[in-house]
Write a protein that holds these residues in place. Sequence first.
Motif, PDB file in Angstrom:
ATOM      1  N   GLU A 234       6.387  -7.544   7.699  1.00  0.00           N
ATOM      2  CA  GLU A 234       6.215  -7.373   6.259  1.00  0.00           C
ATOM      3  C   GLU A 234       4.882  -6.718   5.917  1.00  0.00           C
ATOM      4  O   GLU A 234       4.801  -5.881   5.021  1.00  0.00           O
ATOM      5  N   ALA A 235       3.825  -7.078   6.645  1.00  0.00           N
ATOM      6  CA  ALA A 235       2.496  -6.534   6.347  1.00  0.00           C
ATOM      7  C   ALA A 235       2.407  -5.029   6.574  1.00  0.00           C
ATOM      8  O   ALA A 235       1.518  -4.369   6.027  1.00  0.00           O
ATOM      9  N   MET A 236       3.308  -4.470   7.389  1.00  0.00           N
ATOM     10  CA  MET A 236       3.278  -3.041   7.691  1.00  0.00           C
ATOM     11  C   MET A 236       4.249  -2.238   6.829  1.00  0.00           C
ATOM     12  O   MET A 236       4.231  -0.998   6.869  1.00  0.00           O
ATOM     13  N   ARG A 237       5.076  -2.917   6.076  1.00  0.00           N
ATOM     14  CA  ARG A 237       6.046  -2.202   5.242  1.00  0.00           C
ATOM     15  C   ARG A 237       5.315  -1.431   4.141  1.00  0.00           C
ATOM     16  O   ARG A 237       4.381  -1.926   3.540  1.00  0.00           O
ATOM     17  N   GLY A 238       5.771  -0.207   3.922  1.00  0.00           N
ATOM     18  CA  GLY A 238       5.118   0.649   2.940  1.00  0.00           C
ATOM     19  C   GLY A 238       4.090   1.579   3.551  1.00  0.00           C
ATOM     20  O   GLY A 238       3.652   2.537   2.907  1.00  0.00           O
ATOM     21  N   GLN A 239       3.694   1.317   4.811  1.00  0.00           N
ATOM     22  CA  GLN A 239       2.762   2.209   5.497  1.00  0.00           C
ATOM     23  C   GLN A 239       3.464   3.510   5.874  1.00  0.00           C
ATOM     24  O   GLN A 239       4.635   3.505   6.234  1.00  0.00           O
ATOM     25  N   THR A 240       2.749   4.620   5.797  1.00  0.00           N
ATOM     26  CA  THR A 240       3.321   5.911   6.176  1.00  0.00           C
ATOM     27  C   THR A 240       3.465   6.024   7.685  1.00  0.00           C
ATOM     28  O   THR A 240       4.466   6.522   8.195  1.00  0.00           O
ATOM     29  N   LYS A 241       2.444   5.568   8.406  1.00  0.00           N
ATOM     30  CA  LYS A 241       2.461   5.602   9.867  1.00  0.00           C
ATOM     31  C   LYS A 241       2.073   4.224  10.383  1.00  0.00           C
ATOM     32  O   LYS A 241       1.238   3.544   9.777  1.00  0.00           O
ATOM     33  N   TRP A 260       6.258   7.571  12.370  1.00  0.00           N
ATOM     34  CA  TRP A 260       6.397   7.746  10.929  1.00  0.00           C
ATOM     35  C   TRP A 260       7.354   6.675  10.421  1.00  0.00           C
ATOM     36  O   TRP A 260       8.453   6.508  10.957  1.00  0.00           O
ATOM     37  N   ASN A 261       6.966   5.969   9.393  1.00  0.00           N
ATOM     38  CA  ASN A 261       7.803   4.916   8.824  1.00  0.00           C
ATOM     39  C   ASN A 261       8.796   5.510   7.836  1.00  0.00           C
ATOM     40  O   ASN A 261       8.741   5.280   6.631  1.00  0.00           O
ATOM     41  N   ASN A 262       9.688   6.330   8.363  1.00  0.00           N
ATOM     42  CA  ASN A 262      10.750   6.944   7.578  1.00  0.00           C
ATOM     43  C   ASN A 262      12.038   6.904   8.387  1.00  0.00           C
ATOM     44  O   ASN A 262      12.012   7.122   9.602  1.00  0.00           O
TER      45      ASN A 262
END
Length: 382
Positions: A234-241, A260-262
């Motif tokens: 959860e803490a990393m959600r929304g990060q671009t990388k 890449w968080n896509n």
Amino acid sequence: MSSGKKFIVLVLSALVLALAWMGGTWTTTQGATQGQSTLPTITPTREPPDTPTPTRVGAPLPTFPIPLIFIVSVVPGESVTIRTANFPPNTDFDVLMNYYGTLGIGGEKVATVNSGSGGMLTWTFNIPSFLKDAARIAIRLQSQRGYYSYNWFWNKPTSGTGQAPSKPFVIPTFKIIAVERDKTVTIQTANFPANDTFDVLMNYYGTLGIGGIKVDQVNSGSGGTLTFTFNIPEAMRGQTKIAIRLQSPTSGYYAYNWFWNNSTSEASIPPSTPPAESPVPSLPPGVIPTFRIQSVVRDTSVTIVTSNFPQNDTFDVLMNNYGTLGINGVKVDTISSGSGGTLTLTFTIPESMRGKSRIAIRLQSSKSGYYAYNWFWNNTYP
């Protein structure tokens, strides 16, 4: 006083002033794989003079003594004996041990020692329980005065002299093969050792995954090429990388990468065209964002001046102990780079850093992945 003596005094005074004005060096990178060696890797740190002085960016002179630590012997699972060189006198050092590949950063404190007369010293430290079965262990000595040095040693198997096993060393790696935004990432390993256990960590881009959130633990089974899927915390959600790291608490093997968080079925490192939902700030090839220290108000604030910063980017500002590169520091601000290039910014020194002689400061973007770090003397300047 004769003219000759006056000239010598003036030269010495100028040299003292020049040394006193030296400060930290900046470094920016997108991460480099640590080299492997059959001998313990000794990575010295170049240190400025010990007396607190006003901050000014510049490279320390190469003639300054470099504190080093060497591995003398190891009692597997029990203790390690080290010998120092060029250690400053009358300085307290915390002794940290952590997994191989961490440089000892964030490790367990096993002792605090005083350097006494300095120079060459020999100490023996107990290996903490969580590392007793590790094949390789990182050891770090760091001082609140800013001095630090690190090394690593073979624990199991070992001859007790720090020599690596005679068999060829194969480097484990992994690549990203799929991502579901804010949910999962799938990786494929190569050259993984058999029958080993790996902790899976995720952290901010630029940290190499060090000190990250443990999201899973996997067994390598037959080793070699394996495919795993992990949940994004959860803490990393929304990060671009996001940085991802697999490290073994028993063998010492580790590997790290980032993604890449896509959502994509064919992610690569790095992708030729970032699969971002909006334009990602970028700089021309070879252009590196940096910053220098302009002024400091002791225990209150620091002012920096950036160079080559990308436009329309957002940077978190972190401060941490000297020697950490600002990784996992206290977040003191978030700024927008606006038109980029040269910016003058002032940040408040957090309460936990007040009283420190030197402080690391880091600016990192979760949007573009760019980051830069530096350090400053915590003394009012100019």
